[in-house]
Design an enzyme around this catalytic site. Structure first.
Site, PDB file in Angstrom:
ATOM      1  N   ASN A 184      13.695   1.358  45.411  1.00 49.16           N
ATOM      2  CA  ASN A 184      14.904   0.620  45.257  1.00 49.16           C
ATOM      3  C   ASN A 184      16.343   1.356  44.938  1.00 49.16           C
ATOM      4  O   ASN A 184      17.200   0.692  44.799  1.00 49.16           O
ATOM      5  CB  ASN A 184      14.441  -0.525  44.633  1.00 49.16           C
ATOM      6  CG  ASN A 184      13.652  -1.502  45.096  1.00 49.16           C
ATOM      7  OD1 ASN A 184      13.265  -1.647  45.972  1.00 49.16           O
ATOM      8  ND2 ASN A 184      13.521  -2.843  44.161  1.00 49.16           N
ATOM      9  N   LYS A 185      16.018   2.387  44.614  1.00 53.03           N
ATOM     10  CA  LYS A 185      17.157   3.157  43.973  1.00 53.03           C
ATOM     11  C   LYS A 185      17.941   3.920  45.023  1.00 53.03           C
ATOM     12  O   LYS A 185      17.761   3.712  46.237  1.00 53.03           O
ATOM     13  CB  LYS A 185      16.666   4.234  43.084  1.00 53.03           C
ATOM     14  CG  LYS A 185      15.648   3.606  42.054  1.00 53.03           C
ATOM     15  CD  LYS A 185      16.032   2.561  41.274  1.00 53.03           C
ATOM     16  CE  LYS A 185      15.161   2.057  40.169  1.00 53.03           C
ATOM     17  NZ  LYS A 185      15.376   0.959  39.442  1.00 53.03           N
ATOM     18  N   ASN A 186      19.018   4.752  44.770  1.00 51.29           N
ATOM     19  CA  ASN A 186      20.116   5.431  45.544  1.00 51.29           C
ATOM     20  C   ASN A 186      19.270   6.359  46.528  1.00 51.29           C
ATOM     21  O   ASN A 186      19.566   6.522  47.627  1.00 51.29           O
ATOM     22  CB  ASN A 186      20.993   5.995  44.737  1.00 51.29           C
ATOM     23  CG  ASN A 186      22.156   5.261  44.151  1.00 51.29           C
ATOM     24  OD1 ASN A 186      22.136   3.718  44.552  1.00 51.29           O
ATOM     25  ND2 ASN A 186      22.866   5.480  43.295  1.00 51.29           N
TER      26      ASN A 186
END
Ligand SMILES: *Cc1c(COP(=O)(O)O)cnc(C)c1O
Length: 379
Positions: A184-186
């Site tokens: 879900n992160k960058n």
């Protein structure tokens, strides 16, 4: 039910070259920590202007190891925002220390440094701020405060890899800084995290803390002097991380364009509280787009708002529940009403879809759906 494609609120983008690279690692026979871990660490270190970086199996592991590295344990206090992910509470408690919660700003959601200063006691060993997308914690003020009191800082930068403070990347300055590579992160390594360190001595210590506490003796036997964990990243994951770090600038540019569109199009009635408005060249990255619902002026609950989006094939998240009000958090001296801004955010926040596989048309679909649902629910 909607016939539109389901839009997740968060998702990774994996290119074919990275997928092929993983197959090569699998065929190499070197599956767990090896040359790709070193390459990933070298690339992350270059990204952080040469500071030592060690990768681990998650940001949660990185934060646990950071607390141990800073010598934090029973009797020590760590000041942290109650508006953050469960990791910060869990890891402080897991090492035997006491979490001291402070409130945050309604728009930036970053911790209130005046409350941090007021919460410092002789037992305070560290401040553990969480950086929010769109606005970093004021690093000048934070480190001035930490230096004044002789306490350490562990930055939870899970959401903000790629953000800059006065031109310098998060991680390139400061004390201990942790990143997450959850999908879900960058950027992702499937699961994974990293810890940015101050010295090669700290890096050596982290290598032991992440792998059984083992150190190597001259006679090629091993010793354990303190209990280490098992948090070493595998080469399969590190290979993905290397491919993703190269694409991070592209991912961030896409996210930024989508957020610009959200700000252009997100008109609701009654109005929601929006994240900090992006300024050109502000150096901010955008992992999430979270808004606060005007619940007092609506006939529906947040659950009903989220369900209505879900029925239109639009996923949402809650970032985050109030840490001081979860069952574990309530053991540390807080109750309802004690951190009002955090509690309001926890009640009203909804995270809308934002990821690098989305298009501007997807943002328009979310904005139209949210406006329609809210207008129909006006008191
Ligand atoms: C995702 C996240 C974490 C935990 O990251 P993991 O790599 O899943 O352990 C910690 N803090 C914040 C603010 C996060 O969003």
């Amino acid at each position: 039910m909607s016939t539109d494609r389901y839009l997740k609120f968060a998702a990774p983008v994996l290119d074919e070259a990275t997928i092929a690279g993983v197959a090569d690692v699998l065929r190499s026979g070197q599956l767990t920590s090896g040359p790709w871990v070193r390459r990933f660490e070298d690339a992350l270190s270059a990204f952080c202007d040469g500071r030592p970086v060690r990768v681990l199996t998650s940001a949660t592991a990185a934060i646990e190891v950071a607390l141990q590295l800073a010598g934090i344990g029973p009797g020590d206090e760590v000041i942290t925002p109650a508006q953050s992910f469960f990791t910060v509470l869990n890891m402080i408690v897991k090492v035997g220390a006491t979490p001291v919660f402070v409130d945050c700003d309604l728009v930036t959601r970053n911790l209130d440094l005046r409350q941090v200063e007021a919460a410092i006691t002789p037992k305070t060993k560290a401040i553990m701020p969480t950086h929010w997308p769109g606005s970093l914690v004021d690093l000048d003020a934070l480190y001035a405060l930490a230096r004044r009191h002789g306490i350490r800082v562990i930055e939870d930068a899970a959401l903000v890899i790629g953000s800059r403070w006065k031109g310098r990347r998060v991680g390139a300055i400061g004390d201990l800084v942790s990143f997450s590579f959850h999908p879900n992160k960058n950027m992702t390594s499937v699961e994974g995290g990293a810890l940015v360190l101050n010295s090669d001595d700290e890096a050596k210590r982290v290598e032991a803390l992440r792998f059984h506490g083992i150190t190597h003796l001259p006679d090629r036997t091993r010793d354990v002097a303190f209990p280490g964990g098992k948090f070493n990243l595998a080469d399969v994951f590190a290979r993905i991380g290397c491919g993703q770090l190269e694409q991070l600038p592209d991912f961030l540019a896409i996210r930024r364009a989508l957020v610009d569109r959200y700000f252009e199009r997100f008109a609701t009635d009654p109005a929601c509280v929006l994240p900090p408005h992006p300024q050109s060249d502000d150096g901010q990255s955008w992992n999430m787009f979270s808004v606060l619902l005007p619940l007092a002026r609506l006939t529906i609950t947040r659950r009903q708002f989220r369900d209505a989006l879900e029925a239109r094939a639009i996923g949402t998240g809650v970032s985050y529940e109030a840490l001081h009000l979860c069952t574990l958090g309530r053991r540390y001296g807080h109750g309802d009403g004690s951190l009002p801004v955090t509690e309001r955010i926890a009640r009203e926040t909804v995270t809308l879809p934002l990821h690098a596989a989305m298009t501007v048309a997807d943002v328009d679909r979310v904005c139209a759906a949210a406006a329609e649902i809210l207008a129909a629910a006006r008191r």
